[in-house]
Design a protein around this motif. Structure first.
Motif, PDB file in Angstrom:
ATOM      1  N   UNK A  75       0.821  -0.964   0.003  1.00  0.00           N
ATOM      2  CA  UNK A  75      -0.023  -0.131  -0.153  1.00  0.00           C
ATOM      3  C   UNK A  75       0.921   1.252  -0.130  1.00  0.00           C
ATOM      4  N   UNK A  76       1.979   1.274   0.898  1.00  0.00           N
ATOM      5  CA  UNK A  76       2.788   2.571   0.758  1.00  0.00           C
ATOM      6  C   UNK A  76       3.294   2.609  -0.528  1.00  0.00           C
ATOM      7  N   UNK A  77       3.536   1.657  -1.316  1.00  0.00           N
ATOM      8  CA  UNK A  77       4.299   1.799  -2.559  1.00  0.00           C
ATOM      9  C   UNK A  77       3.134   2.217  -3.660  1.00  0.00           C
ATOM     10  N   UNK A  78       2.179   1.824  -3.340  1.00  0.00           N
ATOM     11  CA  UNK A  78       1.033   2.219  -4.307  1.00  0.00           C
ATOM     12  C   UNK A  78       0.912   3.902  -4.347  1.00  0.00           C
ATOM     13  N   UNK A  79       0.843   4.423  -2.711  1.00  0.00           N
ATOM     14  CA  UNK A  79       0.773   5.671  -2.525  1.00  0.00           C
ATOM     15  C   UNK A  79       1.639   6.270  -3.134  1.00  0.00           C
ATOM     16  N   UNK A  80       3.118   6.027  -3.000  1.00  0.00           N
ATOM     17  CA  UNK A  80       4.035   6.590  -3.788  1.00  0.00           C
ATOM     18  C   UNK A  80       4.046   6.701  -5.318  1.00  0.00           C
ATOM     19  N   UNK A  81       3.809   5.632  -5.648  1.00  0.00           N
ATOM     20  CA  UNK A  81       3.349   5.497  -7.100  1.00  0.00           C
ATOM     21  C   UNK A  81       1.993   6.549  -7.776  1.00  0.00           C
ATOM     22  N   UNK A  82       1.205   6.637  -6.813  1.00  0.00           N
ATOM     23  CA  UNK A  82      -0.074   7.561  -7.201  1.00  0.00           C
ATOM     24  C   UNK A  82       0.188   9.100  -6.890  1.00  0.00           C
ATOM     25  N   UNK A  83       1.336   9.436  -6.037  1.00  0.00           N
ATOM     26  CA  UNK A  83       1.577  10.525  -5.918  1.00  0.00           C
ATOM     27  C   UNK A  83       2.723  11.115  -7.035  1.00  0.00           C
ATOM     28  N   UNK A  84       3.433  10.265  -7.551  1.00  0.00           N
ATOM     29  CA  UNK A  84       4.405  10.636  -8.726  1.00  0.00           C
ATOM     30  C   UNK A  84       3.296  10.861  -9.988  1.00  0.00           C
ATOM     31  N   UNK A  85       2.194   9.821 -10.084  1.00  0.00           N
ATOM     32  CA  UNK A  85       1.270  10.120 -11.310  1.00  0.00           C
ATOM     33  C   UNK A  85       0.577  11.396 -10.983  1.00  0.00           C
ATOM     34  N   UNK A  86       0.285  11.747  -9.951  1.00  0.00           N
ATOM     35  CA  UNK A  86      -0.461  13.245  -9.742  1.00  0.00           C
ATOM     36  C   UNK A  86       0.515  14.389 -10.249  1.00  0.00           C
ATOM     37  N   UNK A  87       1.721  14.054  -9.812  1.00  0.00           N
ATOM     38  CA  UNK A  87       2.726  15.111 -10.251  1.00  0.00           C
ATOM     39  C   UNK A  87       2.758  15.410 -11.812  1.00  0.00           C
ATOM     40  N   UNK A  88       2.881  14.077 -12.284  1.00  0.00           N
ATOM     41  CA  UNK A  88       2.766  14.110 -13.917  1.00  0.00           C
ATOM     42  C   UNK A  88       1.555  14.701 -14.275  1.00  0.00           C
ATOM     43  N   UNK A  89       0.661  14.524 -13.785  1.00  0.00           N
ATOM     44  CA  UNK A  89      -0.901  14.874 -14.540  1.00  0.00           C
ATOM     45  C   UNK A  89      -0.941  16.343 -14.237  1.00  0.00           C
ATOM     46  N   UNK A  90      -0.505  16.976 -13.126  1.00  0.00           N
ATOM     47  CA  UNK A  90      -0.534  18.260 -12.754  1.00  0.00           C
ATOM     48  C   UNK A  90       0.367  19.145 -13.786  1.00  0.00           C
ATOM     49  N   UNK A  91       1.646  18.493 -14.208  1.00  0.00           N
ATOM     50  CA  UNK A  91       2.478  18.982 -15.058  1.00  0.00           C
ATOM     51  C   UNK A  91       1.886  18.916 -16.598  1.00  0.00           C
ATOM     52  N   UNK A  92       1.318  18.044 -16.808  1.00  0.00           N
ATOM     53  CA  UNK A  92       0.439  17.872 -17.952  1.00  0.00           C
ATOM     54  C   UNK A  92      -0.528  19.043 -18.100  1.00  0.00           C
ATOM     55  N   UNK A  93      -1.443  19.176 -17.161  1.00  0.00           N
ATOM     56  CA  UNK A  93      -2.447  20.186 -17.120  1.00  0.00           C
ATOM     57  C   UNK A  93      -1.816  21.647 -17.093  1.00  0.00           C
TER      58      UNK A  93
END
Length: 65
Positions: free
Chosen positions: A22-40
């Motif tokens: 679960x910890x790894x999933x959270x870290x992966x999700x945070x990275x994905x959110x940063x990427x999505x914000x950059x795309x936005x």
């Protein structure tokens, strides 16, 4: 029925494995959110550029006073 030390250790090991997953999933999700914000932000910049081009075209096509 009693619980043995081995059963508790086994359960703790399973919980630790789940915790790490679960910890790894959270870290992966945070990275994905940063990427999505950059795309936005990139999309917003592209939209601003289009607005600037449209304004330039409108000013160019406007009749001279």
């Amino acid at each position: 029925m009693s619980i043995t030390k081995e059963q508790i250790e086994t359960r703790k090991s399973e919980l630790d494995k789940d915790f790490q997953m679960v910890k790894q999933q959270i870290e992966d999700s945070e990275i994905k959110i940063i990427s999505m914000k950059n795309n936005l932000n990139a999309l917003a910049g592209a939209m601003q550029q289009c607005d600037m081009f449209l304004k330039t075209i409108e000013e160019k096509d406007a009749p001279m006073p």
